[in-house]
Motif scaffolding. Structure first.
Motif: not given
Lengths: 414, 238, 262
Positions: B77, B84, B93, B96-97, B101, B140, C74-75, C78, C82-83
């Motif tokens: 997305y 962020f 970032v 972290m994502i 995930r 992302i 924001d965080y 974000m 995510q899952p």
């Protein structure tokens, strides 16, 4: 002058020898012919010495009408069987030492004592121990008596069925020193007593007062320690009392005071130490007295000063970590506070002379509120209360404006 | 693949989505168009679970996903305005994502390259320009190789080169079999990219079908004109 | 569970870099150092510290907590793409905020104590102080989270947070005082005790004063209060109320967070 003095010395020396010569020793022992104290008294001449050997003596009320000297050897026990008064002394110059007195009988009609002196002079009770007596030593209308280094312990549960450890009534010129009194109604009780010294005594866990003192002028008490008595110490209706170097500690309770002063005038309270009492000193109707060099530490209220007290001086005292330093019940103040050390003082000393440049007001709004309305104590240390106190100190409206220490000390006194 | 059934959503008194039902065609690019405040972003956020519909169902592979979260591992997305944590670097970032995930970054290097993001990687987010933040956001969305890619105004704020590269990338993804949903205000872009159009006015779908069909139906040569014509007609349809 | 730890790990590394947490830690370190160094007695130092703790911790926790939620918007957005489930995120955010605050307080006090006051007095009052401070941090962070999630508008939320603090730290005690005066002719000690226990700041304060100002409180009222707090029932009730003050806002906040649209 010198010659007269020497002659009188020799005369008294001879007199002493004479007494010594004529005094007999009578020994009381369970295994001999003289097996009771009463019998010994009966056969004794005045100024004889009666030595009581170890044993358990139950002889009801023993009445002494001759000047005699009683000495206990190996801790003899004289028992009042919870019924009788034990020794009743009607003679002068009687001395009693080294004996254990037990169980002088509780009575609601008579004030039974382990040892009673009535209308006598020069009586001495020393190094005796008293257990479970109604009254311990009772001095009535006597003078120049001494009660020295005795131990008193009683086991009463109620004030009404319990008597005093040392009781003085209409006495003068006496001395009460080095006694330890525990569990009586009042540890030491004085009524209509004058010129008497009370020192080095320790009163603990008594049901009412450690020391109870009424209508007794010109007495002096010093270096005593009163602790955990349910109402502390009360000194009332007296003049010219000297209290010096005593310690008052751990007297806790709603009506408990380290020291309760009521209608006291022209007295001196010097160098005493008040620690961890609900109230250090409660002062009511006192005038012209001096409170100097005392230390008040960790008390709930260091001093509660009622407004009917006047012309008292409080100076050179240390007030350290008390919850409240001072409270009063009026906006009027006729007493003087000067040059004390207050640990709560937060002023400054720019000229470094050891005296704070800003006067200190020891009466906070909240101490008055808490005194008038006890449940509000639960707000102790609350921010709201701090704000109220600050507001009040800026615009005094309930606290006495003239009650102020103009020269608070920066450092505590030793 | 993604199906919305009778979705309704209000924010306070204001009803944003009115009984929306739709079906996103897999392997195609679907563009959601409509005037400001017509509910485009709300539909996207509903699909993502950021907004919770008052009524209706959202099905993902025929399973309801309301209050679910694991299905999002198949979605990449890119939001309208990137958000962020400020004090992290771009790389942090990304990591972290990836960590959340539990997926490896895939084709990341190429994406960074084509978006010209290389010099920004060790800078803190707070020092980044709006356009660069958008690029990070695009990375992302794409770098975990998700089956579904949702892009809310993807080219807004991007420089022309990056914009062109991103569009190329989007088409590539479609050709690789991904399902793509996007919104845009630039009609030319939609015309260029999308296969299907979902046209919303005031929280209602007024057209759901292929781009070709829409243009034919309106009799206009350009999508922009077709949309304009449709908005005029809309009152008559009611 | 793994997800919570991922969030916490991230939050911690974030918090350690935050100037505010370092400032907060230094504040208590310096304060504790000064108090234990310059007060003659540990008891008095702890008392002064407690007065500050009772004001500062609720205030900082509630403001910091609300700001934190707003600033993390924001965080949050974000991460929510995510899952990841919202519950894990909420737990992670909460712990990531409350724990560094609480720990920097405890560490500040203890380091100051160990380096200056450790030899002069017992550790019990310091323990009571830190336990109270720790509990207040958790409670007011949990209230802060609820507030920030309930109010979407930052200015309003912050206003509400300050109002809540003002209410619990100051106004509530004013009301208690009013009640004690208004009903002074009735035996209201037990009611006053009950009312006081409802407020977490008062609860912490009373717990503390019973340990330190026992002489003043040993009057009739004090004896009554002491009887309550002295029993294990009293301790259990107060500990239970503290926990409720933490759990109820926390769960309400979580519920709102689960429903919230971003």
């Amino acid at each position: 002058m010198k010659i007269y003095f020497s002659i009188s010395c020799i005369f008294f020396f001879l007199l002493a020898i004479q007494i010594k010569i004529y005094a007999d020793k009578i020994i009381v022992d369970k295994n001999t012919a003289v097996n009771s104290v009463s019998k010994a008294i009966e056969i004794a001449k005045p100024y004889d010495e009666i030595i009581i050997k170890s044993g358990n003596y139950k002889e009801g009320n023993i009445i002494i009408t001759k000047p005699l000297r009683f000495i206990g050897e190996d801790s003899p026990v004289i028992d009042g069987e919870n019924q009788y008064e034990i020794f009743t002394v009607h003679a002068d110059d009687v001395s009693i030492s080294g004996i254990i007195f037990k169980n002088a009988g509780v009575s609601y009609l008579k004030e039974n004592a382990a040892v009673r002196f009535e209308n006598t002079k020069n009586g001495i009770v020393s190094n005796c121990r008293f257990f479970g007596n109604f009254f311990g030593v009772y001095l009535a209308k006597s003078r120049n008596c001494k009660v020295i280094n005795n131990y008193f312990e009683a086991y009463g549960k109620k004030e009404t069925s319990s008597g005093n450890g040392i009781h003085l009534w209409y006495c003068r010129e006496s001395e009460i020193t080095g006694n330890k009194i525990k569990g009586h109604r009042d540890g030491i009780y004085l009524e209509f007593v004058t010129q008497t010294t009370i020192s080095k005594n320790y009163g603990v866990n008594n049901l009412r007062y450690g020391l109870h003192f009424m209508f007794s002028d010109s007495c002096r008490y010093y270096t005593n320690h009163f602790e955990k008595n349910s109402a502390g110490v009360a000194v009332m209706y007296s003049r010219y009392v000297d209290m010096e170097g005593n310690m008052f500690s751990n007297n806790w309770g709603p009506a408990s005071y380290g020291l309760l002063l009521k209608d006291i005038s022209r007295s001196k309270i010097l160098k005493n130490y008040f620690i961890e009492n609900t109230t250090g000193i409660f002062i009511e109707g006192c005038d012209g007295s001096e409170f100097l060099n005392n230390q008040f530490e960790k008390n709930g209220w260091a001093i509660k000063l009622m407004a009917n007290s006047m012309e008292n001086i409080f100076s050179s005292n240390n007030f350290i970590a008390n919850t409240f330093d001072l409270s009063t019940n009026s906006r009027q103040n006729f007493n003087k506070f000067n040059a004390n050390y207050w640990s709560k003082y937060d002023g400054y000393d720019l000229d470094k002379d050891g005296i704070g440049d800003v006067p200190y007001r020891p009466v906070k709004l909240y101490s008055i509120m808490a005194q008038q309305n006890e449940p509000s104590l639960i707000l102790l240390n609350s921010l709201f209360i701090d704000l109220l106190n600050i507001a009040e100190s800026v615009f005094p409206s309930l606290t006495p404006e003239t009650l102020i220490d103009q020269s608070p000390l920066m450092r505590k006194l030793n | 693949m993604i199906e919305l059934k009778n979705i309704e959503k209000s924010f306070g008194k204001y009803q944003v989505l009115k009984n929306i039902s739709l079906n996103i065609e897999p392997g195609k690019i679907t563009a959601i168009v409509g005037p400001n405040g017509s509910g485009k972003t709300t539909i996207i956020k509903s699909i993502l679970g950021l907004v919770q519909p008052d009524k209706g169902e959202i099905l993902f592979n025929n399973k309801s996903v309301i209050k679910e979260y694991l299905y999002r591992k198949d979605i990449g997305y890119m939001p309208q305005a990137a958000s962020f944590p400020d004090n992290l670097t771009v790389n942090e970032v990304f990591n972290m994502i990836s960590d959340i995930r539990m997926q490896q970054m895939n084709g990341n290097a190429e994406l960074i390259n084509i978006l010209n993001l290389q010099p920004e990687l060790n800078k803190k987010i707070r020092t980044l320009s709006g356009g660069n933040k958008q690029k990070v956001s695009a990375c992302i969305a794409l770098m975990f190789n998700p089956k579904i890619i949702i892009l809310d105004e993807p080219t807004a704020g991007l420089d022309p080169a990056a914009s062109a590269n991103l569009k190329k990338k989007i088409v590539e993804q479609r050709d690789a079999g991904k399902t793509i949903i996007l919104t845009s205000h630039i009609m030319a872009e939609i015309e260029e990219l999308s296969d299907n159009i979902l046209f919303l006015i005031e929280g209602k779908i007024v057209y759901d079908g292929s781009l070709k069909n829409l243009v034919e139906l309106s009799g206009q040569a350009k999508l922009e004109n077709a949309i304009a014509a449709m908005m005029n007609k809309e009152f008559r349809w009611d | 569970m793994g997800l919570i730890f991922k969030i916490i790990k991230f939050e911690f590394s974030n918090a350690l870099r935050s100037k505010w947490v370092i400032f907060y830690f230094s504040f208590f370190l310096i304060l504790s150092f000064l108090m234990f160094n310059f007060e003659d007695e540990t008891g008095k130092a702890v008392l002064s510290l407690m007065n500050i703790v009772l004001i500062v911790i609720p205030l900082v926790s509630i403001i910091f907590g609300t700001m934190y939620v707003y600033n993390s918007n924001d965080y949050i957005q974000m991460v929510l793409c995510q899952p990841l489930d919202r519950r894990s995120l909420y737990f992670g955010l909460y712990l990531g905020n409350a724990v560094p605050l609480a720990l920097s307080f405890v560490a500040g006090i203890f380091i100051g104590f160990v380096f200056t006051g450790a030899d002069t007095a017992g550790i019990t009052p310091v323990l009571i102080l830190t336990i109270n401070g720790f509990a207040l941090t958790l409670i007011f962070t949990s209230i802060a989270f609820l507030t920030a999630i309930k109010f979407s508008d930052k200015a309003r939320g912050l206003g509400a947070a300050i109002l809540i603090w003002l209410m619990l730290a100051v106004i509530y005690d004013g009301l208690i005082l009013f009640v004690t005066y208004f009903f002074r002719d009735y035996p209201i000690e037990n009611i006053i005790l009950g009312i006081s226990l409802i407020n977490p700041i008062d609860l912490a304060r009373i717990f503390f004063i019973l340990d330190f100002n026992i002489s003043a409180l040993m009057g009739y009222t004090g004896a009554l209060f002491n009887k309550f707090f002295g029993t294990s029932l009293g301790v259990l009730v107060s500990a239970g109320l503290m926990i409720l003050w933490f759990i109820i806002p926390f769960l309400l906040g979580l519920r709102s967070f689960n429903k919230k649209d971003f």
